[in-house]
Design an enzyme around this catalytic site. Structure first.
Site, PDB file in Angstrom:
ATOM      1  CG  HIS B  64     -14.996   0.725  -2.963  1.00 41.97           C
ATOM      2  ND1 HIS B  64     -14.002   1.542  -2.492  1.00 41.97           N
ATOM      3  CD2 HIS B  64     -14.387  -0.178  -3.771  1.00 41.97           C
ATOM      4  CE1 HIS B  64     -12.838   1.157  -2.997  1.00 41.97           C
ATOM      5  NE2 HIS B  64     -13.039   0.115  -3.757  1.00 41.97           N
ATOM      6  CG  HIS B 226      -8.972   1.627  -4.412  1.00 39.30           C
ATOM      7  ND1 HIS B 226      -9.417   2.425  -5.439  1.00 39.30           N
ATOM      8  CD2 HIS B 226      -9.568   0.422  -4.564  1.00 39.30           C
ATOM      9  CE1 HIS B 226     -10.244   1.711  -6.189  1.00 39.30           C
ATOM     10  NE2 HIS B 226     -10.349   0.501  -5.688  1.00 39.30           N
TER      11      HIS B 226
END
Ligand SMILES: Nc1ncnc2c1ncn2[C@@H]1O[C@H](COP(=O)(O)OP(=O)(O)O)[C@@H](O)[C@H]1O
Ligand SMILES: Nc1ncnc2c1ncn2[C@@H]1O[C@H](COP(=O)(O)OP(=O)(O)O)[C@@H](O)[C@H]1O
Ligand SMILES: [Mg+2]
Ligand SMILES: [Mg+2]
Ligand SMILES: [Mg+2]
Ligand SMILES: [Mg+2]
Lengths: 216, 340, 340, 216
Positions: B64, B226
């Site tokens: 991320h 995700h």
């Protein structure tokens, strides 16, 4: 067939069998997780059980099986991460605690330990049966183990029943709508996919049957 | 349509070693700003612990970036715990991070609401408390694409996490107490809502190929960070319509009054060119204007990503004087910097 | 292998309107920092012209963001001219930009060496000079993947452009004369070398699909920033080997002496996750260390991109005290900011 | 067939024919540019000639053809960008300048104008024949036009020869190794692809033949 001698060595063997079976199914577990999650369940569980195997190999012998399980659980917590790390870590630690300091495990204590493991998972993760999680494999396995023993079965038979129940439970997750874990974000779209965590749970229960059955 | 055979190439050496090697890169690229604890996979503010200051710890799966390691530094996080790609870090990391940044005023954990993060942070907080660190936790769950309910995992934490780290970090830097700093993070979570759309999937180093398949004319609506599929699949549409699709559920939930001032955050999920992010920001600006909402502060770029996923999320935060001042306060991190 | 049918989805409304809409987004996102001249497609420093300061103008095709518009502001560019995607801007834009930022001390054009950019900037400079603006131009051609020769278009301008804009911008901010500021840009070009590798192609809004095909196990070695294929195709390899492949021609050309201090710039081409860029930076750091070159300053991120191309470039700049001090000087732009 | 009357209207018609022919071939030109460049030649030229058409339509009549060409060239410079904008802009402006203020264009002046155009491109871009650029279509076209006129051909015949030469020149770029423009970055890999700029050049020469031939 004589009475089973389930001891610390059995537990170590179980953990080794988990490590190899999960490593073998790594890509499959990851694919299942890719469909309704984030494609890491295979590597998470592989990393964790490899660490457990290494950790147990580094220990001097002489630990009772309960302590071995607690060590295994703590190792999972420290190496897996994700949802499955704390959940499986707690499961093994609770099972280990329920075994106390006994050197060998009686069938009834095995059932107690498995129930304690499931209770730990439910307490921590708050999943109900039917929520499409590992609980859907573990709860039926614990129930089947207890029922088989209550029905007069020996440990081998009871573990076979547990394994079958876990596998059935795993397959039963396919039509479920996920209400816990990452798959729940998909809502209706989670339907039609087998839960990765229930799948690894079935693998772990099958490894237990194998570990106990391989008793020399 | 199957893209199973599709390969996503990556600059890596060993899929299992990506995170430590990247952390070593962060350490080499930002000396003076951060130090890296490779054993525990932590990015730590160079001068931590700052005596008397509340320590801020966040973390999560890797993939991320710049979240969270890129937000370590003055006015933001004191430490970030890096898990494996898309996998929450383990409790030992949070415990080690908390100890490393505790300047005696306690430590705030900013936790994105995912089962894995919640459980691991909880255990990490317990470990830290066992060692005498006072810990408070705030859960981020700003993603309106997910329906909230007592009986589910609840909403996900996404874009508002970046804002909470900045604003609570500023409060800590200004001498706020643990509960004051936690209150800012909670306030951000209460006042911020997000929604994401993906135009492509992404691949983790170990998955090798895309996590999900997407037809040439399809988009995923309501995605997280995700690589998981979204709430639903829709036909690809002009940017204007996609922004409508995203703003609607946000505004429905946020219900800003006419004249409300917001911080508008258009975030890239990793694989969308900045050119398109600014084009989206233009749409957001126009459409909010039409609804009487004005943008007082903004952030446009790749700040909370999903590897190389093409896509974007919009986060709106309702501002007040406190939050505006905290936003404007100096920050000195690898990914967000001003006033220094 | 053909990927002709492959579609790359984008957040756009109309392929022919991407640039103006994105510019409107930049204007909305960064008021106070820049203003946008939509007619001429210019991003201009908010307080331009700064009286007595040399004005810096750069520009080029769009699709390389944050280059150049993201580098407009204090200590860097005074104006950026945005062309269509991958197409040099037209002379009228450079003339308008030069006039808008001329504070009486002349204007420096920083031009990347591509035929289109060179010709259009040349004509633009002539137009500006016709209107009384003193213009100097510096050509950037740092890409060692291209062989230089009198009889070709010569080397391309890539990563060093970002560094030249920063360093010459700092010199201008410090009161340098037009020739002093131009000298810094030239010095950067003389002392910097770059090399790029792509793992995927990219698609322009009007091409719809990838510009070139690349097999699942192939990489393009020696790519530029316009989606053009590279010098050669190679088999995909571990990051360590790819970095060797990139550093070798750079070092061969730069020939740094033992103990040389460099600024190492690992740049993402747009579609490569930051995680991988830091992993590459780690490799660069290790391999330079092995050769007695030390990294004194660094930059890691997506700064000069090729839309959503997966890939990276490495730029090394040999530092001296002047360049180091200019690098550390304050800069306040959308994409690069410190000291303010 | 009477003497051709090539005038301002012819030039306007030529520009319109360029606009439509290039818009039609936009994707093809972009594909050619994708192979050895940056996939923008089709949109660049389309944008430019659309602007030229619009610009010429907005003018009051009465401009001599040379001035019309200068206006068209300036419009290309102001709207195309890239390599082709300045090069084509210069080509048209030089051609226009060579025509002076004449109201009609004699065949010989047409040949002068085309040579001036090519000279302008070469002066600005420094490409030699064989470098795989628009010059490889334009130079042969200019040469063929002059040779046909010198050989006694009329304008129609000469323009047909120019068109054929441009098309041959365009095709001849396929085996060339690029030494100018973006394609030169590819080195050996530029071989085997037709140059986009030579292709649009051939289209533009063909449009000229058509514009003159369509003389009412
Ligand atoms: N609340 C929960 N209770 C029980 N099991 C859960 C819960 N949440 C998730 N799981 C299990 O965890 C599995 C996913 O594990 P994993 O992929 O390793 O972690 P993550 O979801 O964090 O990526 C799911 O398939 C599910 O079986
Ligand atoms: N130096 C030059 N001289 C003549 N023609 C050139 C030169 N450089 C490029 N060209 C022509 O320009 C064409 C490309 O134009 P275009 O794609 O519009 O511009 P860009 O290359 O800037 O993207 C090439 O195919 C070639 O024919
Ligand atoms: Mg998972
Ligand atoms: Mg995960
Ligand atoms: Mg171009
Ligand atoms: Mg081109």
């Amino acid at each position: 067939m004589g009475p089973l001698n389930v001891n610390a060595e059995t537990v170590s063997r179980w953990m080794s069998l988990c490590a190899s079976a999960i490593a073998e199914q790594r890509d499959y577990l990851t694919q299942l997780d890719a469909a309704i999650g984030d494609a890491d369940h295979g590597s998470n569980m592989t990393r964790g059980f490899a660490a457990v195997e290494e950790k147990l190999a580094s220990l001097d012998g002489g630990m009772p099986p309960g302590k071995v399980l607690i060590t295994a659980g703590s190792t999972l917590v420290s190496t897996v991460g994700g949802a499955s790390g704390p959940l499986w870590g707690t499961a093994l630690r609770r099972a280990g605690r329920s075994l106390g300091d006994a050197e060998t495990i009686e069938p009834a204590s095995l059932a107690d330990a498995m129930e304690a493991a499931v209770a730990g998972v439910v307490e921590l993760g708050a999943a109900q049966p039917g929520d499409k999680t590992m609980v859907d494999a573990l709860q039926p396995a614990a129930d089947a183990l207890r029922a088989a023993l209550n029905g007069g079965g020996n440990a081998t038979q009871a573990l076979a029943a547990a394994r079958t129940a876990a596998e059935d439970g795993m397959r039963a997750t396919v039509p479920m709508l996920a209400r816990k874990g990452r798959a729940s974000y998909l809502g209706e779209r989670s339907i039609g996919h087998q839960d990765p965590g229930a799948t690894s749970a079935a693998i772990i229960v099958a490894a237990l049957e194998q570990a106990v059955g391989a008793e020399p | 349509m199957s893209v199973a055979a599709q390969v996503v190439k990556k600059f890596i050496n060993d899929p299992d070693n990506v995170v430590p090697e990247a952390l070593a890169g962060i350490a080499a690229a930002h000396p003076g700003l951060v130090r890296v604890d490779l054993e525990n996979q932590l990015v730590i503010r160079a001068d931590a612990p700052v005596q008397g200051k509340v320590g801020l710890v966040s973390g999560g799966g890797s993939g991320h970036e710049p979240l969270h390691g890129g937000f370590v530094g003055l006015g933001m996080l004191d430490a970030a715990c890096a898990g494996a790609v898309f996998t929450s870090p383990v409790p030992d990391q949070m415990a080690a991070a908390s100890k490393a940044v505790d300047g005696g005023a306690g430590v705030l954990h900013i936790v994105k609401n995912y089962t894995g993060d919640v459980l691991n942070f909880k255990m990490g907080a317990e470990l830290a408390e066992d060692e005498g660190v006072e810990v408070a936790s705030v859960l981020m769950d700003d993603d309106v694409a997910v329906q909230d309910s007592l009986y589910t995992a609840g909403r996900r934490g996404v874009g508002a996490t970046v804002l909470a780290e900045k604003l609570a970090g500023a409060r800590a830097e200004a001498g706020g107490s643990l509960s004051e700093v936690a209150d800012v993070a909670k306030k951000v979570n209460d006042r911020a809502r997000s929604f994401g759309v993906a135009l492509s999937s992404c691949a983790t180093p170990s998955s090798g190929g895309p996590i999900f398949d997407l037809g040439p004319d399809e988009i995923e609506v309501g995605v997280g960070i995700h690589g998981e599929p979204g709430r639903r699949r829709a036909k690809h549409a002009p940017a204007k319509e996609i922004v409508e699709m995203m703003l609607e559920p946000i505004l429905e939930d946020l219900r800003p009054q006419d004249g409300t001032k917001v911080l508008a955050f258009v975030n890239g999920l990793g694989g969308t060119p900045l050119l398109e992010l600014y084009l989206l920001f233009n749409e957001v600006n126009l459409q909010l204007g039409d609804r009487g909402v004005s943008i007082a502060r903004s952030l446009v770029g790749n700040y909370i990503t999903s590897l190389e996923m093409a896509g974007a999320s919009i986060t709106l935060l309702t501002l007040d004087d406190q939050l505006t001042a905290l936003w404007d306060a100096p920050v000195q991190t690898a990914a967000l910097r001003w006033g220094r």
